[in-house]
Design an enzyme around this catalytic site. Sequence first.
Site: not given
Length: 421
Positions: A21, A225, A242, A253, A332, A366, A370, A388, A390
């Site tokens: 619950d 990530h 990040d 961000d 990216h 950003e 890498y 990075r 950003e």
Amino acid sequence: MMPPRSVMLLPSAPTYIRNNDVEHEYRADSDLYYLSGFAEPGALMALYSEHDSHRFVLFVRPRDPAREIWDGPRAGVEGALADYGADHAADVATLGETLYELLMDRQRIYYAIGRDRAMDEVVLRALHEARRRARRGRTAPTEMVEPSTLVHELRWKKSDDEIAHMERGAAITAEGFVRAMEVAKPGAFEFEVEAALRGTFRRRGAERCAYEPIVASGPNACVLHHIRNDREMRDGDLLLIDAGAEVGGYACDVTRTFPVNGAFSEGQRALYDAVLSAQREAIASVRPGASLVSVHQVAVRALTASMIALGLLEGSLEERLADESYKRYYMHGTSHWLGMDVHDVGMDWLDGEPRKFEPGCVLTVEPGIYVPVSDDRAPAALRGIGIRIEDDVLVTRDGARVLTAAIEKDPDALERLLKAR
Ligand code: GLY
Ligand code: MN
Ligand code: MN
């Protein structure tokens, strides 16, 4: 924006069970919150235009003293009218019997079918009922249109009030980064840094983190990530953070990368300078008329030139841009829209062309590099380094303003800050 004889239906976000619950933390649907400020689950907003009067109907969970002992107060039907400005409000439990009435004699329904199966069922039943009753001059809707075509366009450009929330989010995020830099030392764990960020954000009144913070030391920085945040930081590591606060429903961000011992190694500094100058060039290109694509191209060109200069890639700049081999180290995009969602809504392309920036839109910039530990083609001094940087950038009438400029990124200033800890 809605043509006459149309109705928009915006449900609240569903709740998700974590186990038994216990539910996952609830966060309002951004579209519903944007238009109504209503943040409770179990709601449906209906908007329609009737001649020249615009109508706003809110279906909500009714007041329930027994339930409210557990979950806290609800606005209820009374609150929907008094506090949220609804023209009409009703118990959401009546939706099954009454929703068809809102569809009768309307031609178009704005509803995002396919996102919430339970709500789809309610809406489709109502549509069926409206069709069943359509006779003697009464009609049922014939079109269903994605509401994002209107609402996401509104959300794409931020008003002064929205920007004020984002500025507050940036200020709180800046404090979080200062605190994180104090905690990030050799021998400390990534989760201690995460705790410093979360603690600062909440202590300063942010609702939550705008997304799971990435606290990635050493080789973890090459995991884009990385959110486990469970590694002990070592002397000689860089730390990539990040993270961003959510304030008033708006995301911040930010990424910063810095040496945990307070001093960049030569290889770290060379890569850092490459990423920072690419980021500065990309930010300098943000202005009305530029696009996510053009900003990315500026960043990619600068990063690729640096990759060749640093021995990560060989050959000429034009060759490496053409065969996209820079993607080995920069895989990216450079930017996304930013707003109530961290990867915010709004179209990237319009009529087959990259969409041009307009004053009021907000994006991130950003770039990163890498170099996996296992990359035996890379110079040894660069392996296992991920960087990075950003920032959040508001497009203004004549250029751009960096909302997160207060968060240090100059490498000499960073070293001074870190050594003074
Ligand atoms: N933190 C997610 C992103 O930078 O896009
Ligand atoms: Mn980010
Ligand atoms: Mn981002």
